[in-house]
Enzyme design. Structure first.
Site, PDB file in Angstrom:
ATOM      1  CB  CYS A 145      22.860   9.934  22.880  1.00  0.00           C
ATOM      2  SG  CYS A 145      23.155   8.828  21.514  1.00  0.00           S
ATOM      3  CG  HIS A 152       1.964 -26.830  21.325  1.00  0.00           C
ATOM      4  ND1 HIS A 152       1.157 -27.791  20.771  1.00  0.00           N
ATOM      5  CD2 HIS A 152       1.347 -26.441  22.468  1.00  0.00           C
ATOM      6  CE1 HIS A 152       0.079 -27.963  21.525  1.00  0.00           C
ATOM      7  NE2 HIS A 152       0.176 -27.147  22.569  1.00  0.00           N
ATOM      8  CG  ASN A 175      19.275  11.749  22.589  1.00  0.00           C
ATOM      9  OD1 ASN A 175      19.211  10.626  22.095  1.00  0.00           O
ATOM     10  ND2 ASN A 175      18.486  12.148  23.576  1.00  0.00           N
ATOM     11  N   GLY A 176      19.201  11.282  19.042  1.00  0.00           N
ATOM     12  CA  GLY A 176      18.022  11.069  18.198  1.00  0.00           C
ATOM     13  C   GLY A 176      18.458  10.727  16.789  1.00  0.00           C
ATOM     14  CD  GLU A 232      17.695  -6.452  30.804  1.00  0.00           C
ATOM     15  OE1 GLU A 232      17.823  -5.423  30.142  1.00  0.00           O
ATOM     16  OE2 GLU A 232      16.734  -6.641  31.574  1.00  0.00           O
ATOM     17  CD  GLU A 266      11.155  -8.400  33.671  1.00  0.00           C
ATOM     18  OE1 GLU A 266      10.891  -8.218  32.474  1.00  0.00           O
ATOM     19  OE2 GLU A 266      11.940  -7.674  34.302  1.00  0.00           O
ATOM     20  NE  ARG A 274      19.832  10.465  27.749  1.00  0.00           N
ATOM     21  CZ  ARG A 274      18.545  10.772  27.708  1.00  0.00           C
ATOM     22  NH1 ARG A 274      17.857  10.807  28.810  1.00  0.00           N
ATOM     23  NH2 ARG A 274      17.955  11.053  26.568  1.00  0.00           N
ATOM     24  CE  LYS A 312      15.479  -7.252  33.968  1.00  0.00           C
ATOM     25  NZ  LYS A 312      14.250  -6.551  33.828  1.00  0.00           N
ATOM     26  CD1 TRP A 367      22.688   2.148  23.354  1.00  0.00           C
ATOM     27  CD2 TRP A 367      21.324   2.814  21.708  1.00  0.00           C
ATOM     28  NE1 TRP A 367      21.961   1.054  22.936  1.00  0.00           N
ATOM     29  CE2 TRP A 367      21.127   1.429  21.939  1.00  0.00           C
ATOM     30  CE3 TRP A 367      20.576   3.437  20.706  1.00  0.00           C
ATOM     31  CZ2 TRP A 367      20.209   0.668  21.208  1.00  0.00           C
ATOM     32  CZ3 TRP A 367      19.667   2.680  19.989  1.00  0.00           C
ATOM     33  CH2 TRP A 367      19.496   1.318  20.243  1.00  0.00           C
ATOM     34  CE  LYS A 405      16.525   2.312  34.009  1.00  0.00           C
ATOM     35  NZ  LYS A 405      16.134   0.921  34.305  1.00  0.00           N
TER      36      LYS A 405
HETATM   37  C1  F6R Z   1      14.780  -4.442  30.580  1.00  0.00           C
HETATM   38  C2  F6R Z   1      14.538  -3.061  30.310  1.00  0.00           C
HETATM   39  C3  F6R Z   1      13.933  -2.673  29.008  1.00  0.00           C
HETATM   40  C4  F6R Z   1      12.869  -1.593  29.240  1.00  0.00           C
HETATM   41  C5  F6R Z   1      12.322  -1.085  27.895  1.00  0.00           C
HETATM   42  C6  F6R Z   1      11.189  -0.095  28.086  1.00  0.00           C
HETATM   43  O1  F6R Z   1      15.282  -4.634  31.856  1.00  0.00           O
HETATM   44  O2  F6R Z   1      14.815  -2.237  31.117  1.00  0.00           O
HETATM   45  O3  F6R Z   1      13.388  -3.777  28.363  1.00  0.00           O
HETATM   46  O4  F6R Z   1      11.847  -2.141  30.001  1.00  0.00           O
HETATM   47  O5  F6R Z   1      13.356  -0.498  27.173  1.00  0.00           O
HETATM   48  O6  F6R Z   1      11.590   1.006  28.848  1.00  0.00           O
HETATM   49  P1  F6R Z   1      10.529   1.935  29.574  1.00  0.00           P
HETATM   50  O7  F6R Z   1       9.938   1.128  30.663  1.00  0.00           O
HETATM   51  O8  F6R Z   1      11.328   3.098  30.056  1.00  0.00           O
HETATM   52  O9  F6R Z   1       9.502   2.313  28.552  1.00  0.00           O
END
Ligand code: F6R
Length: 618
Positions: free
Chosen positions: A2, A514, A99-100, A498, A491, A27, A495, A73, A613
Site C-alpha cells: 500500500c 521422482h 498500510n499494514g 508472475e 527463478e 506497492r 519470473k 494492496w 513490490k
Molecule cells: C519476484 C519478486 C518477489 C520478491 C519478494 C522479496 O520477482 O520480486 O518474489 O523477490 O517479494 O522481496 P525483497 O527482495 O524486497 O525482500
C-alpha cells in the site's frame, strides 16, 4: 504494501497526490482513493477499484490544498469500492489511510459497534477512523484523538489522517516495521509518503523537498503548511534532523523503454559493475569488502553461514549457499525467511546470518532478522534500499547499488545479489585463508568479465522474441537445472508465472524422475538449463528422458555445444564462462523469455495482478 501520500501547502493537492500515488503503485494497485479538504472545509472523496489512473474518471477533481491518497494492496477485504481507502467516519469528518495490519481490529470493531459505530467496509483500517472519531466525540483535539488511536492499535503499520475544517493538518504515525513514512517540508508546503518516490511530483518544482525525515516505530508527525512536528505517542516532542536525499534516489523513469522491467533487465551490466565498485581490486585480484562489519578475528571464528530471503531473494540465497560452501569453506544453508522466522534455529557465536532483500522491508525477512538479533547472532544484509528496516537491524549492509527497481518482478537486483554473494564467498574464503591465490585470482578475473558478457546477452532481443512466439501458447512449463543452476530454474519459473500467469515449476533436474516426469507430454514445455559445467552430462540425461516422452524442450546451452543442441527443439546460448558466473548469465535469457511471453499474452508486465513490490505484511 500500500502506498500513502499526503500534501498540505499552497498548491492544489489533487494533482500532487495523484502523481505521488502513481509513483507508489509498485506497492499495490488493487484500488486507489484521494480525499481532499475543499475550500468550505468539507472532505471530498474519490475512489476507484484497480489502478490509480482510474481516479481520472471519477469526475471533476475536488479543489483544496490539503489531502491524502492511497493505493491499496488488499489484505483484509477484497478489492472493492467500499474497501478502498481513504476510509471516513459516518459523517465524513475524518479520512484515514493505512498500510499494514491492525492485529486487534476484531476486538476493537466489536467494541465500537457496541458503542453505536456503523461500519461500511470489510477492512481492518476502518476501525482506525472510528477510533479517531470516538476521541473527537470525547472532546479531544484531532491530534490527541489520532495519538490515542495510535496507542490503542496493535500490529505493524503506517497510518495517516486528515480532518474536515480549516486546521490544514495531516497526522501520520508509524508502528513496527511494516510501514514507513517519509516527511519532506519546504517553504509553505509539506508532503508525506510511504516511500521516497511519493515526493517526486513536488521535487520537480521545489528542490528543497530533497530534505527528508523518516519516522521510526512509535513516532508520529503533525504536518501543517509551515511546521512539521515530531512526537511520540504520549505527545512528547522528538528532535529529528532531516537528511538530504539525492535526486537519483527519488527520480525514476522508463528512459524510453516500453516497461520498467525491460529497462531494468537492460541495466544489469551496470548493476553488476556497480555492485563490484570499490569492492574488487582487479589489479591485486582481491575482494575487499570495506563495508563488512566483522573483524578478522570474528571472521576467523565463523563456523556456519545461514542465508535467508523470500521469493527472488530466496532464489539468490540458494545460489549463495553453493558459492559460500564452495569458496569460503564454511557450511552454508539457505532458507525461506517465512519458514526460518518460526523455527528456533541454533544461532551460535560462529554463525553468520545473511539476509537478502531488494526492498529491505519484506515482513518475513525483517522478522527473521529480528529473531537473529534477539538471539545475539551476527547478522548482515544484502539490500538495495538505503535506510530500510533490514539495513537498520543488521550489523552491516552490503548495498546492491542497483538503483531503484520499479518493475514488480525483480531483475537487476537479483543479478546484483548474485554478484555480492560471489564477493562475499570469495572474501570469506580469502580472509579465512582457505582460498588459494590462484583460485582467488581466477574467480576475480571471471567477475571482471561479467558486465561485458551480460551486455552481450541483453542485446540478443531478437532471439528472445522469436522463442517467445514459439512458446507463448504453452500453458505449463517445467524449468530444470542442477547445482547452482537449480535455484536459477526456480527463478526462471517464478519470473514466467508472475508476469505471464502461466503455470511454471522450477525443479532440480535430478528430481524430475521422482514425480514431475509424469507430467511430460507434448503439451508441456521444458526449459532445461544445461551449461557446460561439471553437471552437464547429468542434465543431458534428464533432457533425453524428457524427449523420450515427447516433451518439448528449450535448452539453455553454452555457445558451441553441438552435443545437446541437436536433440532439443530449440536452444538459447550463453557465452562460455567460469562456473560462478553461469547463474548470472543464464538468468538473462529466462527473464527475457518471460518478458516477451507476457507481452504476447498481453499482460501488465510492470504491475502483474495480485502482487506488490514490497511485501510488508506477513
Ligand atoms: C519476484 C519478486 C518477489 C520478491 C519478494 C522479496 O520477482 O520480486 O518474489 O523477490 O517479494 O522481496 P525483497 O527482495 O524486497 O525482500
Amino acid at each position: 504494501m500500500c502506498g500513502i501520500v499526503g500534501y498540505v501547502g499552497g498548491q492544489e493537492a489533487w494533482p500532487i497526490i495523484y502523481e505521488g500515488l502513481r509513483r507508489l503503485e509498485y506497492r499495490g494497485y488493487d484500488s486507489a482513493g484521494i480525499a481532499v479538504v475543499d475550500p468550505y472545509g468539507d472532505i471530498q472523496l474519490r475512489k476507484t477499484v484497480g489502478k490509480v489512473s482510474g481516479l481520472e474518471s471519477t469526475g471533476e477533481h475536488p479543489d483544496g490544498s490539503v489531502g491524502l491518497g492511497h493505493t491499496r494492496w488488499a489484505t483484509h477485504g477484497r478489492p472493492s469500492h467500499e474497501n478502498a481507502h481513504p476510509h471516513t467516519d459516518c459523517e465524513q469528518r475524518i479520512a484515514v489511510v493505512h498500510n499494514g495490519i491492525v492485529e486487534n481490529y476484531l476486538e476493537l470493531k466489536r467494541r465500537l459497534i457496541d458503542a453505536g459505530h456503523e461500519f461500511g467496509s470489510e477492512t481492518d483500517t476502518e476501525v482506525l477512523t472510528h477510533l479517531v472519531e470516538e476521541g473527537i466525540d470525547r472532546g479531544l483535539s484531532f491530534q490527541e484523538a489520532f495519538r490515542r488511536m495510535g496507542r490503542m492499535v496493535k500490529g505493524s503499520q503506517a497510518i495517516s489522517a486528515i480532518m474536515q475544517g480549516d486546521a490544514a493538518e495531516i497526522c501520520a504515525l508509524r508502528l513496527g516495521h511494516a510501514g514507513g513514512i517519509v516527511v519532506a517540508q519546504s517553504e509553505g508546503q509539506a508532503i508525506i509518503g510511504s516511500d521516497l518516490p511519493a515526493l517526486l511530483p513536488l521535487l520537480q518544482t521545489d528542490s528543497n523537498i530533497g530534505q527528508v525525515a523518516f519516522l521510526e516505530t512509535g513516532e508520529m508527525v503533525v504536518v501543517t503548511r509551515d511546521k512539521v512536528e515530531y512526537q511520540d505517542l504520549e505527545g512528547n516532542h522528538i528532535d529529528k534532523q532531516p537528511r538530504m536525499v539525492s535526486q537519483e534516489e527519488i527520480l525514476v523513469d522508463k528512459a524510453g523503454y516500453q516497461h520498467f522491467m525491460l529497462k531494468e533487465i537492460m541495466e544489469q551490466p551496470q548493476a553488476v559493475a556497480s555492485a563490484m565498485r570499490e569492492r574488487v581490486n582487479f589489479e591485486t585480484r582481491r575482494v575487499d569488502l570495506l563495508d563488512f562489519p566483522l573483524s578478522p578475528q570474528e571472521i576467523a571464528g565463523l563456523d556456519r553461514v545461514m542465508l535467508i530471503g523470500c521469493g527472488t531473494s530466496l532464489n539468490a540465497a540458494q545460489v549463495g549457499r553453493h558459492l559460500v560452501e564452495r569458496y569460503s569453506g564454511l557450511p552454508a544453508e539457505a532458507e525461506s525467511a517465512s519458514e526460518f522466522r518460526y523455527r528456533d534455529p541454533y544461532i551460535g557465536p560462529g554463525t553468520l546470518v545473511v539476509s537478502i532483500g531488494q526492498s529491505g522491508e519484506t515482513a518475513d525477512t525483517v522478522a527473521g532478522m529480528q529473531m537473529v538479533k534477539d538471539k545475539g547472532g551476527k547478522l548482515i544484509t544484502i539490500c538495495n534500499s538505503e535506510g530500510s528496516q533490514a539495513s537498520r537491524i543488521a550489523d552491516g549492509t552490503l548495498y546492491m547499488r542497483a538503483g531503484i527497481e520499479i518493475g514488480v518482478a525483480s531483475t537487476k537486483t537479483f543479478v546484483a545479489s548474485l554478484t555480492i554473494l560471489n564477493l562475499l564467498a570469495i572474501f570469506l574464503g580469502q580472509s579465512r585463508g582457505v582460498l588459494d591465490t590462484a583460485k582467488r585470482q581466477e574467480l576475480v578475473d571471471g567477475l571482471a568479465q561479467a558486465p561485458r558478457l551480460l551486455g552481450d546477452l541483453v542485446a540478443n532481443d531478437g532471439v528472445y522474441q522469436y522463442l517467445a512466439q514459439e512458446y507463448a501458447q504453452f500453458d505449463n512449463f517445467l524449468f530444470l537445472g542442477r547445482g547452482m543452476n537449480a535455484p536459477i530454474a526456480t527463478e526462471g519459473a517464478l519470473k514466467l508465472k508472475e508476469i505471464s500467469y502461466i503455470h511454471a515449476e522450477g525443479y532440480p533436474a535430478g528430481e524430475m524422475k521422482h514425480g514431475p516426469i509424469a507430467l511430460i507430454d507434448n503439451a508441456m514445455a521444458t526449459v532445461a538449463l544445461a551449461p557446460k559445467d561439471f553437471l552437464y552430462d547429468k542434465v543431458v540425461n534428464n533432457v533425453k528422458e524428457v524427449k523420450a516422452r515427447d516433451g518439448r524442450v528449450l535448452a539453455v546451452l553454452t555457445e558451441g555445444d553441438s552435443q545437446l543442441s541437436a536433440d532439443v527443439d530449440h536452444a538459447l546460448y550463453i557465452p562460455e564462462a567460469p562456473e560462478h558466473l553461469i547463474p548470472l548469465l543464464i538468468t538473462v535469457p529466462l527473464q527475457m523469455l518471460a518478458y516477451h511471453i507476457a507481452l504476447l499474452r498481453d499482460r501488465d508486465v510492470d504491475q502483474p495482478r495480485n502482487l506488490a513490490k514490497s511485501v510488508t505484511v506477513e
